[in-house]
Design a protein around this motif. Structure first.
Motif, PDB file in Angstrom:
ATOM      1  N   LYS A  40       1.002  -1.322   0.090  1.00  0.00           N
ATOM      2  CA  LYS A  40      -0.213   0.068  -0.020  1.00  0.00           C
ATOM      3  C   LYS A  40       0.781   1.164   0.132  1.00  0.00           C
ATOM      4  CE  LYS A  40      -4.106  -1.876   2.244  1.00  0.00           C
ATOM      5  NZ  LYS A  40      -4.795  -1.707   3.669  1.00  0.00           N
ATOM      6  N   GLN A  41       1.910   1.379   0.929  1.00  0.00           N
ATOM      7  CA  GLN A  41       2.736   2.530   0.852  1.00  0.00           C
ATOM      8  C   GLN A  41       3.325   2.722  -0.544  1.00  0.00           C
ATOM      9  OE1 GLN A  41       5.746   2.020   4.087  1.00  0.00           O
ATOM     10  NE2 GLN A  41       6.831   3.837   3.179  1.00  0.00           N
ATOM     11  N   THR A  42       3.883   1.427  -0.943  1.00  0.00           N
ATOM     12  CA  THR A  42       4.607   1.613  -2.406  1.00  0.00           C
ATOM     13  C   THR A  42       3.722   2.278  -3.327  1.00  0.00           C
ATOM     14  OG1 THR A  42       6.145  -0.343  -1.783  1.00  0.00           O
ATOM     15  CG2 THR A  42       6.053   0.301  -3.929  1.00  0.00           C
ATOM     16  N   TRP A  43       2.770   1.492  -3.322  1.00  0.00           N
ATOM     17  CA  TRP A  43       1.714   2.075  -4.599  1.00  0.00           C
ATOM     18  C   TRP A  43       1.167   3.545  -4.386  1.00  0.00           C
ATOM     19  CZ3 TRP A  43      -0.517   0.023  -8.988  1.00  0.00           C
ATOM     20  CH2 TRP A  43       0.112  -1.179  -9.450  1.00  0.00           C
ATOM     21  N   ARG A  49      -0.357   7.113 -10.446  1.00  0.00           N
ATOM     22  CA  ARG A  49      -0.223   8.480 -11.045  1.00  0.00           C
ATOM     23  C   ARG A  49      -1.358   9.375 -10.686  1.00  0.00           C
ATOM     24  NH1 ARG A  49      -0.630   5.192 -16.753  1.00  0.00           N
ATOM     25  NH2 ARG A  49       1.380   4.195 -16.664  1.00  0.00           N
ATOM     26  N   ASP A  50      -1.137  10.595 -10.909  1.00  0.00           N
ATOM     27  CA  ASP A  50      -1.919  11.838 -10.319  1.00  0.00           C
ATOM     28  C   ASP A  50      -3.017  11.652 -10.867  1.00  0.00           C
ATOM     29  OD1 ASP A  50       0.202  12.790  -9.080  1.00  0.00           O
ATOM     30  OD2 ASP A  50       0.369  14.339 -10.784  1.00  0.00           O
ATOM     31  N   ASP A  51      -3.617  11.114 -12.089  1.00  0.00           N
ATOM     32  CA  ASP A  51      -5.117  10.973 -12.611  1.00  0.00           C
ATOM     33  C   ASP A  51      -5.638   9.409 -11.959  1.00  0.00           C
ATOM     34  OD1 ASP A  51      -3.287   9.269 -14.130  1.00  0.00           O
ATOM     35  OD2 ASP A  51      -4.304   9.937 -16.027  1.00  0.00           O
ATOM     36  N   SER A  52      -4.934   8.554 -11.454  1.00  0.00           N
ATOM     37  CA  SER A  52      -5.563   7.563 -10.527  1.00  0.00           C
ATOM     38  C   SER A  52      -6.416   7.538  -9.766  1.00  0.00           C
ATOM     39  CB  SER A  52      -4.429   6.381 -10.229  1.00  0.00           C
ATOM     40  OG  SER A  52      -5.070   5.555  -9.635  1.00  0.00           O
ATOM     41  N   ASP A  53      -7.536   6.998  -9.539  1.00  0.00           N
ATOM     42  CA  ASP A  53      -8.356   6.940  -8.475  1.00  0.00           C
ATOM     43  C   ASP A  53      -7.999   6.421  -7.054  1.00  0.00           C
ATOM     44  OD1 ASP A  53      -9.173   4.438  -8.577  1.00  0.00           O
ATOM     45  OD2 ASP A  53     -11.116   4.840  -9.021  1.00  0.00           O
ATOM     46  N   GLY A  54      -6.921   5.652  -7.038  1.00  0.00           N
ATOM     47  CA  GLY A  54      -6.363   5.134  -6.106  1.00  0.00           C
ATOM     48  C   GLY A  54      -6.941   3.826  -5.691  1.00  0.00           C
ATOM     49  N   TYR A  55      -7.886   3.063  -6.400  1.00  0.00           N
ATOM     50  CA  TYR A  55      -8.251   1.923  -6.121  1.00  0.00           C
ATOM     51  C   TYR A  55      -7.186   0.897  -5.897  1.00  0.00           C
ATOM     52  CZ  TYR A  55     -11.347  -2.060  -6.620  1.00  0.00           C
ATOM     53  OH  TYR A  55     -12.045  -3.361  -6.183  1.00  0.00           O
ATOM     54  N   PHE A  56      -7.283   0.055  -4.792  1.00  0.00           N
ATOM     55  CA  PHE A  56      -6.309  -1.096  -4.655  1.00  0.00           C
ATOM     56  C   PHE A  56      -7.139  -2.178  -3.798  1.00  0.00           C
ATOM     57  CE2 PHE A  56      -3.176  -2.857  -1.587  1.00  0.00           C
ATOM     58  CZ  PHE A  56      -2.027  -2.965  -2.207  1.00  0.00           C
ATOM     59  N   ASP A 156      -0.851 -21.078   0.906  1.00  0.00           N
ATOM     60  CA  ASP A 156      -1.936 -20.592   0.336  1.00  0.00           C
ATOM     61  C   ASP A 156      -3.079 -19.962   1.346  1.00  0.00           C
ATOM     62  OD1 ASP A 156      -3.987 -19.487  -1.775  1.00  0.00           O
ATOM     63  OD2 ASP A 156      -3.570 -21.099  -3.002  1.00  0.00           O
ATOM     64  N   LEU A 157      -3.214 -18.800   1.215  1.00  0.00           N
ATOM     65  CA  LEU A 157      -4.267 -18.110   2.312  1.00  0.00           C
ATOM     66  C   LEU A 157      -5.673 -17.867   1.547  1.00  0.00           C
ATOM     67  CD1 LEU A 157      -1.687 -16.354   3.803  1.00  0.00           C
ATOM     68  CD2 LEU A 157      -2.792 -18.071   4.972  1.00  0.00           C
ATOM     69  N   ASP A 158      -5.814 -18.144   0.287  1.00  0.00           N
ATOM     70  CA  ASP A 158      -7.054 -17.996  -0.735  1.00  0.00           C
ATOM     71  C   ASP A 158      -7.379 -16.363  -0.050  1.00  0.00           C
ATOM     72  OD1 ASP A 158      -7.248 -20.402  -1.517  1.00  0.00           O
ATOM     73  OD2 ASP A 158      -8.129 -21.350   0.328  1.00  0.00           O
ATOM     74  N   GLY A 159      -8.602 -16.174   0.293  1.00  0.00           N
ATOM     75  CA  GLY A 159      -9.142 -14.771   0.524  1.00  0.00           C
ATOM     76  C   GLY A 159      -9.031 -14.389   1.796  1.00  0.00           C
ATOM     77  N   LYS A 160      -8.287 -14.807   2.782  1.00  0.00           N
ATOM     78  CA  LYS A 160      -7.975 -14.274   4.140  1.00  0.00           C
ATOM     79  C   LYS A 160      -7.663 -12.969   4.208  1.00  0.00           C
ATOM     80  CE  LYS A 160      -6.094 -15.739   8.687  1.00  0.00           C
ATOM     81  NZ  LYS A 160      -5.334 -16.445   9.267  1.00  0.00           N
ATOM     82  N   TYR A 161      -6.935 -12.500   3.341  1.00  0.00           N
ATOM     83  CA  TYR A 161      -6.478 -10.913   3.419  1.00  0.00           C
ATOM     84  C   TYR A 161      -6.915 -10.315   2.096  1.00  0.00           C
ATOM     85  CZ  TYR A 161      -3.410 -12.604   6.809  1.00  0.00           C
ATOM     86  OH  TYR A 161      -2.994 -13.421   8.217  1.00  0.00           O
ATOM     87  N   ASN A 162      -8.199 -10.807   1.546  1.00  0.00           N
ATOM     88  CA  ASN A 162      -8.813  -9.798   0.606  1.00  0.00           C
ATOM     89  C   ASN A 162      -9.310  -8.550   1.306  1.00  0.00           C
ATOM     90  OD1 ASN A 162      -8.303 -12.111  -1.153  1.00  0.00           O
ATOM     91  ND2 ASN A 162     -10.499 -12.248  -1.712  1.00  0.00           N
ATOM     92  N   GLU A 163      -9.042  -7.668   0.464  1.00  0.00           N
ATOM     93  CA  GLU A 163      -9.522  -6.381   0.698  1.00  0.00           C
ATOM     94  C   GLU A 163      -9.765  -5.382  -0.625  1.00  0.00           C
ATOM     95  OE1 GLU A 163      -7.021  -3.190   2.977  1.00  0.00           O
ATOM     96  OE2 GLU A 163      -5.741  -5.067   3.279  1.00  0.00           O
ATOM     97  N   VAL A 164     -10.344  -4.267  -0.295  1.00  0.00           N
ATOM     98  CA  VAL A 164     -10.591  -3.133  -1.192  1.00  0.00           C
ATOM     99  C   VAL A 164     -10.549  -2.005  -0.480  1.00  0.00           C
ATOM    100  CG1 VAL A 164     -12.110  -1.986  -2.821  1.00  0.00           C
ATOM    101  CG2 VAL A 164     -12.248  -4.544  -2.658  1.00  0.00           C
ATOM    102  N   CYS A 165      -9.414  -1.211  -0.841  1.00  0.00           N
ATOM    103  CA  CYS A 165      -9.523   0.419  -0.357  1.00  0.00           C
ATOM    104  C   CYS A 165      -9.040   1.262  -1.471  1.00  0.00           C
ATOM    105  CB  CYS A 165      -8.463   0.444   0.744  1.00  0.00           C
ATOM    106  SG  CYS A 165      -6.744  -0.017   0.318  1.00  0.00           S
ATOM    107  N   TYR A 166      -9.274   2.747  -0.999  1.00  0.00           N
ATOM    108  CA  TYR A 166      -8.730   3.459  -1.970  1.00  0.00           C
ATOM    109  C   TYR A 166      -7.482   4.093  -1.230  1.00  0.00           C
ATOM    110  CZ  TYR A 166     -12.657   3.252  -4.884  1.00  0.00           C
ATOM    111  OH  TYR A 166     -13.575   2.695  -5.891  1.00  0.00           O
ATOM    112  N   LEU A 167      -6.323   4.377  -1.883  1.00  0.00           N
ATOM    113  CA  LEU A 167      -5.020   5.032  -1.210  1.00  0.00           C
ATOM    114  C   LEU A 167      -5.189   6.437  -1.639  1.00  0.00           C
ATOM    115  CD1 LEU A 167      -2.669   1.793  -2.300  1.00  0.00           C
ATOM    116  CD2 LEU A 167      -4.068   2.471  -0.034  1.00  0.00           C
ATOM    117  N   LYS A 168      -5.893   7.199  -2.309  1.00  0.00           N
ATOM    118  CA  LYS A 168      -5.903   8.519  -2.369  1.00  0.00           C
ATOM    119  C   LYS A 168      -6.810   9.139  -1.801  1.00  0.00           C
ATOM    120  CE  LYS A 168      -3.452   9.119  -6.645  1.00  0.00           C
ATOM    121  NZ  LYS A 168      -3.189   9.695  -7.879  1.00  0.00           N
TER     122      LYS A 168
END
Length: 168
Positions: A40-43, A49-56, A156-168
């Motif tokens: 997350k920090q790296t992205w 880019r500036d025109d991205s909505d930050g979806y992660f 293999d952790l399948d979906g255990k760490y699945n998440e959606v967030c916006y980084l902007k």
């Protein structure tokens, strides 16, 4: 008396196996949490880019534990050259996942661009978000597709760490 002694020994072995399993799960969980935070920090700081909505979106996480040496001298040399940090500390594991992002500024369609989707962990305690998977780099440079000399285990952790967030 012998039966009681045997029961106590079996119980002790079972308890030690359970304790080892719990410790291994804690280590894997900590690696995943640290890896996702670093991605997350790296992205946020370097990739979007500036025109991205930050979806992660993180999907399908797994931990790949690695050998630090091999019986094959060529593989050992490769591990020391490409699977070590700048201090020479060997990579012991890495976490990778499928990442859906707004890398192309294409919202609402998000894609996995196979970039900065894995984090390497080294024996000296350091971690770094890698642009490409170490195994893909290994395959591209050696043309080798048998990984049993470098991969110790895949959790293999399948979906255990699945998440959606916006980084902007």
């Amino acid at each position: 008396m012998k039966i009681c002694f045997a029961v106590v020994i079996c119980f002790g072995l079972l308890l030690s196996l359970f304790t080892f399993s719990v410790l291994a799960e804690d280590t894997t969980a900590q690696l995943c949490e640290n890896a996702i935070d670093l991605m997350k920090q790296t992205w946020r700081d370097e990739v979007f880019r500036d025109d991205s909505d930050g979806y992660f979106e993180v999907a399908h996480t797994r931990v790949i534990y690695l050998y630090t040496e091999s019986d094959d001298d060529k593989t050992t040399a490769f591990l020391k050259e490409y699977f070590a940090n700048e201090n020479g500390s060997p990579m012991t594991a890495y976490v990778e996942c499928t990442l859906y992002t707004d890398y192309f500024s294409s919202a609402p369609y998000y894609s996995d661009v196979l970039r900065s989707h894995c984090v390497a962990f080294y024996e000296d305690g350091t971690a770094v978000c890698l642009v490409k998977s170490p195994i893909e780099i290994f395959r591209a440079r050696t043309f080798e597709t048998k990984y049993d000399s470098i991969i110790k285990e895949i959790v293999d952790l399948d979906g255990k760490y699945n998440e959606v967030c916006y980084l902007k």
